[in-house]
Each structure stands twice: as C-alpha cells, then as structure tokens.
Scaffold this active site. Structure first.
Site, PDB file in Angstrom:
ATOM      1  N   LYS A  71       0.830  -1.221   0.000  1.00 47.82           N
ATOM      2  CA  LYS A  71       0.000   0.000   0.000  1.00 47.82           C
ATOM      3  C   LYS A  71       0.861   1.267   0.000  1.00 47.82           C
ATOM      4  O   LYS A  71       0.584   2.220  -0.729  1.00 47.82           O
ATOM      5  CB  LYS A  71      -0.925  -0.040   1.218  1.00 47.82           C
ATOM      6  CG  LYS A  71      -1.942   1.068   1.283  1.00 47.82           C
ATOM      7  CD  LYS A  71      -2.974   0.807   2.342  1.00 47.82           C
ATOM      8  CE  LYS A  71      -2.417   0.775   3.759  1.00 47.82           C
ATOM      9  NZ  LYS A  71      -1.815  -0.490   4.186  1.00 47.82           N
ATOM     10  N   THR A  73       3.923   1.486  -1.080  1.00 49.35           N
ATOM     11  CA  THR A  73       4.587   1.520  -2.385  1.00 49.35           C
ATOM     12  C   THR A  73       3.660   2.102  -3.444  1.00 49.35           C
ATOM     13  O   THR A  73       4.077   2.928  -4.271  1.00 49.35           O
ATOM     14  CB  THR A  73       5.035   0.100  -2.788  1.00 49.35           C
ATOM     15  OG1 THR A  73       5.817  -0.462  -1.733  1.00 49.35           O
ATOM     16  CG2 THR A  73       5.861   0.118  -4.059  1.00 49.35           C
ATOM     17  N   ARG A  94       2.943   7.650   7.146  1.00 52.75           N
ATOM     18  CA  ARG A  94       3.325   7.581   8.554  1.00 52.75           C
ATOM     19  C   ARG A  94       4.807   7.267   8.718  1.00 52.75           C
ATOM     20  O   ARG A  94       5.441   6.717   7.827  1.00 52.75           O
ATOM     21  CB  ARG A  94       2.505   6.487   9.259  1.00 52.75           C
ATOM     22  CG  ARG A  94       1.021   6.761   9.337  1.00 52.75           C
ATOM     23  CD  ARG A  94       0.266   5.514   9.759  1.00 52.75           C
ATOM     24  NE  ARG A  94       0.420   4.456   8.768  1.00 52.75           N
ATOM     25  CZ  ARG A  94       0.302   3.162   9.031  1.00 52.75           C
ATOM     26  NH1 ARG A  94       0.030   2.766  10.255  1.00 52.75           N
ATOM     27  NH2 ARG A  94       0.446   2.270   8.075  1.00 52.75           N
ATOM     28  N   LYS A 105       7.224  -7.254   9.811  1.00 51.88           N
ATOM     29  CA  LYS A 105       6.733  -6.513   8.661  1.00 51.88           C
ATOM     30  C   LYS A 105       7.804  -5.693   7.949  1.00 51.88           C
ATOM     31  O   LYS A 105       7.719  -5.410   6.766  1.00 51.88           O
ATOM     32  CB  LYS A 105       5.576  -5.597   9.105  1.00 51.88           C
ATOM     33  CG  LYS A 105       4.700  -5.121   7.954  1.00 51.88           C
ATOM     34  CD  LYS A 105       3.451  -4.448   8.487  1.00 51.88           C
ATOM     35  CE  LYS A 105       2.517  -4.069   7.339  1.00 51.88           C
ATOM     36  NZ  LYS A 105       3.076  -3.054   6.462  1.00 51.88           N
ATOM     37  N   ALA A 273      -2.607   1.174  12.818  1.00 52.07           N
ATOM     38  CA  ALA A 273      -4.024   1.169  12.457  1.00 52.07           C
ATOM     39  C   ALA A 273      -4.797   0.048  13.126  1.00 52.07           C
ATOM     40  O   ALA A 273      -6.025   0.115  13.209  1.00 52.07           O
ATOM     41  CB  ALA A 273      -4.175   1.052  10.941  1.00 52.07           C
ATOM     42  N   PHE A 301      -3.006  -0.647   7.155  1.00 48.13           N
ATOM     43  CA  PHE A 301      -3.655  -1.943   6.981  1.00 48.13           C
ATOM     44  C   PHE A 301      -4.834  -1.825   6.000  1.00 48.13           C
ATOM     45  O   PHE A 301      -4.762  -1.081   5.050  1.00 48.13           O
ATOM     46  CB  PHE A 301      -4.064  -2.541   8.325  1.00 48.13           C
ATOM     47  CG  PHE A 301      -2.894  -2.971   9.151  1.00 48.13           C
ATOM     48  CD1 PHE A 301      -1.968  -3.869   8.661  1.00 48.13           C
ATOM     49  CD2 PHE A 301      -2.687  -2.448  10.418  1.00 48.13           C
ATOM     50  CE1 PHE A 301      -0.861  -4.262   9.418  1.00 48.13           C
ATOM     51  CE2 PHE A 301      -1.587  -2.831  11.182  1.00 48.13           C
ATOM     52  CZ  PHE A 301      -0.687  -3.740  10.677  1.00 48.13           C
ATOM     53  N   PHE A 370       2.680  -8.094  -9.080  1.00 45.77           N
ATOM     54  CA  PHE A 370       3.867  -8.866  -8.690  1.00 45.77           C
ATOM     55  C   PHE A 370       4.374  -9.599  -9.932  1.00 45.77           C
ATOM     56  O   PHE A 370       3.600  -9.895 -10.856  1.00 45.77           O
ATOM     57  CB  PHE A 370       3.525  -9.858  -7.582  1.00 45.77           C
ATOM     58  CG  PHE A 370       3.463  -9.233  -6.203  1.00 45.77           C
ATOM     59  CD1 PHE A 370       4.212  -9.758  -5.169  1.00 45.77           C
ATOM     60  CD2 PHE A 370       2.674  -8.127  -5.945  1.00 45.77           C
ATOM     61  CE1 PHE A 370       4.170  -9.194  -3.896  1.00 45.77           C
ATOM     62  CE2 PHE A 370       2.616  -7.551  -4.687  1.00 45.77           C
ATOM     63  CZ  PHE A 370       3.371  -8.087  -3.655  1.00 45.77           C
ATOM     64  N   TRP A 398       6.652  -0.952  -7.800  1.00 45.64           N
ATOM     65  CA  TRP A 398       7.943  -1.492  -7.382  1.00 45.64           C
ATOM     66  C   TRP A 398       8.938  -1.497  -8.539  1.00 45.64           C
ATOM     67  O   TRP A 398      10.051  -0.997  -8.423  1.00 45.64           O
ATOM     68  CB  TRP A 398       7.762  -2.912  -6.834  1.00 45.64           C
ATOM     69  CG  TRP A 398       9.065  -3.548  -6.414  1.00 45.64           C
ATOM     70  CD1 TRP A 398      10.035  -4.056  -7.218  1.00 45.64           C
ATOM     71  CD2 TRP A 398       9.557  -3.694  -5.076  1.00 45.64           C
ATOM     72  NE1 TRP A 398      11.092  -4.527  -6.476  1.00 45.64           N
ATOM     73  CE2 TRP A 398      10.819  -4.322  -5.150  1.00 45.64           C
ATOM     74  CE3 TRP A 398       9.028  -3.382  -3.822  1.00 45.64           C
ATOM     75  CZ2 TRP A 398      11.570  -4.627  -4.029  1.00 45.64           C
ATOM     76  CZ3 TRP A 398       9.788  -3.691  -2.698  1.00 45.64           C
ATOM     77  CH2 TRP A 398      11.033  -4.308  -2.807  1.00 45.64           C
TER      78      TRP A 398
END
Length: 544
Positions: A71, A73, A94, A105, A273, A301, A370, A398
């Site tokens: 998210k 990215t 954030r 994570k 979150a 999230f 991906f 990405w």
C-alpha cells in the site's frame, strides 16, 4: 536488486532543492541534515492558509497477508505518476516504528522504485519524533508514580491507574509487570505494563493536534486514573502537561523528505491502524494540501482499520473527506483469502469495496502487480471489479516507479474531475452501541457484538461521566474482517467480542479492544533483526 540496494544506489537531492521546488522559502523549513527537514510554523501557517487546496486521495487495501500488499509503495508510486503526467502531487505517510522494522513486517518507506528517502534514516530514528513521544509518555508515567509515592494528594486509586509505560520495540514480557518492588524507597508497588510507542495515546494526540496550543490542551485531557469513587484524574491534575508539550515542540512539526524520483514527501507520526487510528498527522495532510494539486495519504492496513478510522475519526476533524479512494489489492492476497482460489478470494475485495462505497467518493481498485502474476489473473480481477460498479487498474510501482503507475494516476484524475460527496457512516448523534453496531455491519460484515464484563464496566463509567458519545477507535486484528485472525476472506454471521474499553480522552475517542489484540506486540521466532547488520564502512544490510 533488493529494496535496500535500490534505495542506497539512488541519487538524493539536497533537501534545500526539494523544498525550493515545492515552493518553500528558507524561512518555511529547517534542515535536519542534508536530506531531511522539518517545516517551521511559518511554513505550516502559510500552506494551511493557501486558498488553493489540492485534492485528497485516500489509499487503503484489502485484508493483507503478513508481509503486506504494498500500500505504501502504491501511495508513493501514484504520487510519482501524477507528477509525471503534469500534476503536482505529494504523498503523506506515517513514520515507521522500530518494532515492525526489527520484527516481521519491516520498514514503511515503500519499495523498489517507489520509495521515500533516505530510507535507512526514516526507518530508524529519523528526526527524533518517536523518541520525543516516548519520553513525553514516560515522563507522565514517572510523574504519576512520583505523585503516589509522595502522599497521593489527588487520591488516585492505585488499582485503577490507566496510564502505562511505553517503548518502541516489540517485547511481550513487558505487557504486564509489577513496579515499585524493593521497599519503600522505590515507590508504591502496583501492576503496570508497557504499550508499543505507536499505540501510545500521545502518538494519537500528535497525529490529531493542529497547533502547540491544541497539543497542550489534548495532553492535559489524558486520563491517568481515577479516585476510589471513580472520579477522573487527568494529566493536567498532575501539572505535567506543560513539560510534555516542551518535549514534543519540534516533533509536532511535519517532516519533509523526497521520493526516489525527487518529489517532495511528508512522513509524520505513526499510530498503528490495528491498535490506534493509523493515519499520518493532520498537520502534514493540511500542509500537503496547500502545497500540491493532489495529496495521497495512506491509512494503515485494510479498509476495515485505517480507512474506517480516517473516514470516521480523522476526516471530520480535517473538515473534508477524500476526493477519491484507492483500494490496493494483490493476486497473492486474493489467493490467500480464497484458499488458493482467486475467484473465492474476490469475496474479500468485494466486502472492502462495499464498505468504501458507503462514503460517497469514487473508489478505484489498484492491482499491485507482482512479477509472478498472469495477465489472465489481472483480467479476471478487472472484470469482477467492473461488475461491482468500480474500475480496476494495474499498477507496477515497485518495478516501474512513477511510469508503472501512470494508468492509475490517469484513473484518479478522471475520477476526481467532478466534486465528490462525502459523509461518515457514524456521527455524534449515535450512541456507543450504535456506532459499534454500524461498524460491525457496514464495515466488517458481521451481525453484532458482545461486551465482556470489564468492557461493560468501562462503558458504564464512560456514560456516567458523559464520555460515551466519543468516536470509537476499534483495536482488532488486521488479518481478518472479524476479530479472529483465523477467519480470513469474507466471514459472515460473526460477532465482535469487546474485552476492554480504554478512554483516550486526549485523542478524543474510546478504544474498543477486541479479540486477542495486544497493545504490545511480541517478536517472532526469527525476527527481521537477525538479518540486519552494518559493515565497517557503515553500510547497512537487511533493512526492507
């Protein structure tokens, strides 16, 4: 190339050039080294008063896998893409917490060719905001114990203190502890505990305060405990709100950095979150809106957590809702929710989309590409989303940076050509129970809720003191729309179990803690810390 090597090989511009290109004068920012800066209050005031305000885009996601769905990215990639097609755009995200960085994570700067930089600095101590918040929080903890030790003039019931301690690291052993052991000289023995700094009420206050004066008022409102008769004792009763505001005076100012493509970016505050409200600061968002045509703000999230809280807690304080919402999905997550079947996992996306369509702004689904995705999978998702009344666009932030998100940027521009209507799904006329029921039905897809005895007592106390009208910040697992991480995809017929209600009176909401949610996470058996290292030349490895 890895995420870290891409960041380390990038050519950063001096922050003075980023600020100049963003229209900031030398008096409107203060450098924190070569590549970071904080806005001055002169800069904050000028940007917030700018009559030309940009459009606000909220980035959220479907229910994630443990490694996340990219998210941040996509948020950065979308901002870069908007800049490429002739719009000025700023991401507002954030600050990363050390717990996830060294836990499972990882960092929170985006990835690949859609990152905010300098990545290593931002993921670690950055400009010192987290240490300042931790210090202010623990100053109040120390003052509370000191007051009790020296006679307890306020009559605080030591069995009912509500203010814990905090640390910016995952450490399950500190969730419940006893302090004051070792005799009379070491204070009054009582139960205590730690929360992770991102779950501190001061982090939430920082993200919601709009000025130094507002910060001081909110700090003073913090509930630290009650008397034996249940009378609230607040931070200002201990007289420490001024000293805490001093510790936070610089942390309140937004941080300016840059994207990997040289655009401006705000990175400020970091409430989780799943256990807080999960959004960047109000001040950073307001400044970004006065600086650019488009602001992309990320809510942590999935839509049932960060987005729900942004739309029902933050947006009313901001005085506006988003002009469009981007819902990030991946083939990987959809297959995860469908037990390996993409078509079954689409139920999760449908549930999140239905939730977001309640608010009014157009929703665009961004399929975060991906490398092992197939064209057939993407086309299937697009078709399903179209049948649900929305548009899906492939994004490749990405690998492609801004270029990889041009299609998404064009879809966002088209979606925001007409003014969007917006209305939260809860408001001040709803009771606590009504707010909770609305969230369960319209956000999670459940049927109701159950309050444990402890939560019932806390709600009765809140009602007695006229606090039950406050918004609810629901703390629950991020892995499910329910409060059980095992119930993946789009469960139905379930109830949310509220085991505790914690008044965050400084932040202005009640935290409903559901299921087995912990405010202090623990490390995994093989945390990311085992892979992070630094060589003799100062080159960091293992950050991601």
């Amino acid at each position: 190339m890895t995420n870290l090597t891409i960041a380390q090989s990038a050519s950063l511009q001096p922050i003075s050039r980023i600020a100049e290109n963003a229209g900031l004068s030398e008096e409107e920012y203060e450098s924190q080294g070569r590549y970071k800066a904080k806005l001055t209050w002169e800069g904050v005031d000028r940007l917030r008063k700018n009559p030309k305000q940009g459009k606000l885009i909220l980035a959220t996601a479907i229910s994630p896998t443990p490694s996340g769905e990219g998210k941040t990215t996509v948020t950065v990639g979308l901002a870069q893409a908007l800049n490429k097609i002739g719009k000025s755009a700023v991401p507002a995200i954030r600050e990363p917490a050390l717990g996830p960085v060294f836990g499972i994570k990882g960092g929170a700067c985006g990835g690949g060719y859609s990152q905010v930089l300098p990545m290593e600095d931002i993921n670690l101590f950055f400009t010192g905001d987290f240490p300042a918040i931790q210090s202010a929080h623990n100053l109040l903890s120390a003052m509370l114990d000191s007051h009790i030790h020296f006679g307890n003039d306020l009559g605080i019931d030591v069995r009912r203190t509500t203010w814990p301690r905090t640390m910016d690291m995952n450490d399950r052993a500190l969730r419940q502890i006893v302090v004051g052991l070792g005799g009379l000289s070491n204070g009054y023995s009582r139960e205590d505990g730690f929360v992770i700094t991102a779950a501190s009420e001061i982090m939430a206050i920082m993200a919601l305060a709009e000025s130094r004066h507002d910060l001081r008022l909110k700090l003073g409102d913090i509930l630290v405990g009650t008397t034996s008769k249940g009378v609230p004792i607040r931070c200002r009763d201990l007289g420490v709100d001024g000293a805490m505001a001093v510790l936070l005076k610089d942390a309140l100012r937004p941080n300016l950095v840059q994207t990997i493509e040289g655009g401006p970016a705000f990175v400020h505050c970091g409430p989780f979150a799943n256990i807080a409200h999960g959004c960047s600061s109000l001040v950073a968002t307001q400044c970004a809106l006065g600086m650019s045509d488009y602001v992309i703000t990320e809510a942590g999230f999935a839509s049932d957590l960060g987005a729900e809280k942004f739309l029902n807690i933050v947006a009313p304080r901001l005085g506006r809702g988003p002009d469009a919402i981007v819902l990030v999905a991946t083939v990987r997550a959809l297959r995860h929710h469908g037990g390996g079947e993409l078509c079954l996992g689409m139920d999760n996306l449908e549930r999140h989309l239905a939730h977001l369509q309640n608010y009014g702004p157009p929703v665009i689904v961004a399929i975060n590409r991906f490398t092992d995705d197939t064209t057939e999978e993407h086309n299937y998702i697009k078709l399903c989303v179209s049948e649900l009344g929305a548009k899906a666009v492939i994004a490749d932030p990405w690998n492609g940076g801004g270029v990889g998100c041009v299609g998404l940027a064009e879809a966002v521009v088209a979606a925001t050509e007409k003014p969007a209507s917006f209305a939260p799904i809860t408001n001040s006329s709803h009771s606590f129970e009504e707010r909770l029921q609305i969230a369960v039905e319209k956000v999670y897809g459940g049927v109701g809720f159950e309050l444990d005895e402890k939560a019932e007592r806390k709600l009765t106390w809140a009602r007695k003191h006229g606090l039950d009208h406050l918004p609810i910040c629901i703390a629950k697992t991020q892995y499910s729309l329910s409060d059980s991480p095992e119930m993946i995809n789009a469960p139905s017929g379930f109830k949310i179990h509220v085991r505790d209600i914690r008044p965050s009176l400084g932040a202005g909401f009640l935290v409903a803690i559901c299921g087995e949610m912990m405010l202090m996470p623990g490390l995994a058996k093989e945390p990311a810390a085992l892979k992070i290292d630094i060589d003799d030349e100062g080159c960091i490895t293992g950050l991601f």
